[in-house]
Design a protein around this motif. Sequence first.
Motif, PDB file in Angstrom:
ATOM      1  N   ILE A  21      84.782  76.800  12.560  1.00  0.00           N
ATOM      2  CA  ILE A  21      86.092  76.749  13.340  1.00  0.00           C
ATOM      3  C   ILE A  21      86.656  75.399  13.255  1.00  0.00           C
ATOM      4  N   VAL A  22      85.642  74.408  13.386  1.00  0.00           N
ATOM      5  CA  VAL A  22      85.849  72.991  13.594  1.00  0.00           C
ATOM      6  C   VAL A  22      86.563  72.487  12.160  1.00  0.00           C
ATOM      7  N   VAL A  23      85.704  73.150  11.131  1.00  0.00           N
ATOM      8  CA  VAL A  23      86.072  72.541   9.799  1.00  0.00           C
ATOM      9  C   VAL A  23      87.689  73.075   9.525  1.00  0.00           C
ATOM     10  N   ASN A  24      87.926  74.313  10.047  1.00  0.00           N
ATOM     11  CA  ASN A  24      89.288  74.858   9.642  1.00  0.00           C
ATOM     12  C   ASN A  24      90.256  74.075  10.611  1.00  0.00           C
ATOM     13  N   ALA A  25      89.928  73.892  11.632  1.00  0.00           N
ATOM     14  CA  ALA A  25      90.806  72.935  12.716  1.00  0.00           C
ATOM     15  C   ALA A  25      91.040  71.757  11.958  1.00  0.00           C
ATOM     16  N   VAL A  26      90.101  71.017  11.359  1.00  0.00           N
ATOM     17  CA  VAL A  26      90.117  69.617  10.959  1.00  0.00           C
ATOM     18  C   VAL A  26      91.070  69.516   9.494  1.00  0.00           C
ATOM     19  N   SER A  27      90.877  70.977   8.900  1.00  0.00           N
ATOM     20  CA  SER A  27      91.615  70.853   7.452  1.00  0.00           C
ATOM     21  C   SER A  27      92.975  70.633   7.871  1.00  0.00           C
ATOM     22  N   ALA A  97      91.187  89.098   9.958  1.00  0.00           N
ATOM     23  CA  ALA A  97      92.773  88.903   9.760  1.00  0.00           C
ATOM     24  C   ALA A  97      93.115  87.701   9.228  1.00  0.00           C
ATOM     25  N   TYR A  98      92.627  86.714   9.809  1.00  0.00           N
ATOM     26  CA  TYR A  98      92.833  85.333   9.781  1.00  0.00           C
ATOM     27  C   TYR A  98      92.758  84.835   8.130  1.00  0.00           C
ATOM     28  N   ALA A  99      91.511  85.328   7.908  1.00  0.00           N
ATOM     29  CA  ALA A  99      90.970  84.825   6.473  1.00  0.00           C
ATOM     30  C   ALA A  99      91.613  85.620   5.452  1.00  0.00           C
ATOM     31  N   TRP A 100      92.023  86.989   5.694  1.00  0.00           N
ATOM     32  CA  TRP A 100      92.788  87.713   4.767  1.00  0.00           C
ATOM     33  C   TRP A 100      94.442  87.106   4.668  1.00  0.00           C
ATOM     34  N   ALA A 101      94.827  86.875   5.707  1.00  0.00           N
ATOM     35  CA  ALA A 101      96.286  86.286   5.798  1.00  0.00           C
ATOM     36  C   ALA A 101      96.063  84.707   5.227  1.00  0.00           C
ATOM     37  N   ILE A 102      95.267  83.947   5.378  1.00  0.00           N
ATOM     38  CA  ILE A 102      95.401  82.694   4.998  1.00  0.00           C
ATOM     39  C   ILE A 102      95.112  82.725   3.382  1.00  0.00           C
ATOM     40  N   GLY A 103      94.124  83.731   3.031  1.00  0.00           N
ATOM     41  CA  GLY A 103      94.191  83.925   1.701  1.00  0.00           C
ATOM     42  C   GLY A 103      95.306  84.365   0.845  1.00  0.00           C
ATOM     43  N   ILE A 104      96.073  85.330   1.394  1.00  0.00           N
ATOM     44  CA  ILE A 104      97.427  85.656   0.844  1.00  0.00           C
ATOM     45  C   ILE A 104      98.127  84.483   0.791  1.00  0.00           C
ATOM     46  N   VAL A 105      98.413  83.694   1.852  1.00  0.00           N
ATOM     47  CA  VAL A 105      99.545  82.618   2.112  1.00  0.00           C
ATOM     48  C   VAL A 105      99.106  81.452   0.894  1.00  0.00           C
ATOM     49  N   ILE A 117      91.124  73.709  -0.054  1.00  0.00           N
ATOM     50  CA  ILE A 117      89.902  74.378  -0.284  1.00  0.00           C
ATOM     51  C   ILE A 117      88.972  74.721   1.068  1.00  0.00           C
ATOM     52  N   TRP A 118      89.122  73.681   1.889  1.00  0.00           N
ATOM     53  CA  TRP A 118      88.372  73.730   2.949  1.00  0.00           C
ATOM     54  C   TRP A 118      88.817  74.663   3.875  1.00  0.00           C
ATOM     55  N   ARG A 119      90.311  74.644   4.075  1.00  0.00           N
ATOM     56  CA  ARG A 119      90.893  75.576   4.952  1.00  0.00           C
ATOM     57  C   ARG A 119      90.668  77.052   4.298  1.00  0.00           C
ATOM     58  N   GLY A 120      90.859  77.327   3.223  1.00  0.00           N
ATOM     59  CA  GLY A 120      90.641  78.638   2.572  1.00  0.00           C
ATOM     60  C   GLY A 120      89.309  79.403   3.046  1.00  0.00           C
ATOM     61  N   ALA A 121      88.232  78.337   2.614  1.00  0.00           N
ATOM     62  CA  ALA A 121      86.885  78.615   2.664  1.00  0.00           C
ATOM     63  C   ALA A 121      86.357  78.733   3.969  1.00  0.00           C
ATOM     64  N   ALA A 123      88.215  79.793   6.471  1.00  0.00           N
ATOM     65  CA  ALA A 123      88.467  80.844   7.218  1.00  0.00           C
ATOM     66  C   ALA A 123      87.782  82.141   6.838  1.00  0.00           C
ATOM     67  N   PHE A 124      87.147  82.216   5.493  1.00  0.00           N
ATOM     68  CA  PHE A 124      86.256  83.079   5.195  1.00  0.00           C
ATOM     69  C   PHE A 124      84.892  83.004   5.768  1.00  0.00           C
ATOM     70  N   TRP A 125      84.380  81.963   6.052  1.00  0.00           N
ATOM     71  CA  TRP A 125      83.117  81.609   6.559  1.00  0.00           C
ATOM     72  C   TRP A 125      83.278  82.010   7.995  1.00  0.00           C
ATOM     73  N   MET A 126      84.274  81.720   8.811  1.00  0.00           N
ATOM     74  CA  MET A 126      84.443  82.313  10.039  1.00  0.00           C
ATOM     75  C   MET A 126      84.126  83.936  10.138  1.00  0.00           C
ATOM     76  N   ALA A 127      84.888  84.675   9.168  1.00  0.00           N
ATOM     77  CA  ALA A 127      84.660  86.029   9.312  1.00  0.00           C
ATOM     78  C   ALA A 127      83.382  86.501   9.123  1.00  0.00           C
ATOM     79  N   PHE A 128      82.495  85.775   7.988  1.00  0.00           N
ATOM     80  CA  PHE A 128      81.000  86.420   7.899  1.00  0.00           C
ATOM     81  C   PHE A 128      80.503  85.947   9.079  1.00  0.00           C
ATOM     82  N   TYR A 129      80.499  85.010   9.602  1.00  0.00           N
ATOM     83  CA  TYR A 129      79.670  84.208  10.731  1.00  0.00           C
ATOM     84  C   TYR A 129      79.935  85.322  11.908  1.00  0.00           C
ATOM     85  N   ALA A 130      81.400  85.301  12.311  1.00  0.00           N
ATOM     86  CA  ALA A 130      81.526  86.299  13.389  1.00  0.00           C
ATOM     87  C   ALA A 130      81.002  87.678  13.258  1.00  0.00           C
TER      88      ALA A 130
END
Length: 149
Positions: A21-27, A97-105, A117-121, A123-130
């Motif tokens: 989440i921190v990496v995604n926000a910083v991206s 949903a966020y990972a799916w949407a950010i991947g499409i966008v 790359i950090w933003r997209g990756a 988002a997917f990390w967040m889904a797996f860890y959650a």
Amino acid sequence: MTKLLLLFAILYAACGLALSIVVNAVSFTSVQLGDNALFPVLTWGIFPAFLSVILIDISEREGRKIRSGAGEEIDHWELIFGGCPSLMKYVFWVCFAYAWAIGIVLAILQTHEPNVIWRGASAFWMAFYALGLASVSGAYLRRRAPQTL
């Protein structure tokens, strides 16, 4: 011993989720994340978190077959999320949903921002860890609850 292992897995998945989440926000800022060891650590780190989901599913499925008979249809989402707090389910579904949407966008826009790359990756990390956090937390809470016959 199982409870201690589950507590470790909860801590592991929670740290991975928080860091993602921190990496995604910083991206989204102007801070350049660049090439560092954090990317492979978070990428490879999802595998133990997801492996715990698979192992819990197999364990719970076998236990359910023994208790109720082999012919019953099994709902894997019920096994994975069984016993976990509702908030954790929602956190997973929001991350998914966020990972799916950010991947499409990102696929449609094909931007060349430095942190894309950090933003997209992340988002997917967040889904797996959650997912790992929800599954392991549910397993821990089920084992902590009093057993009824």
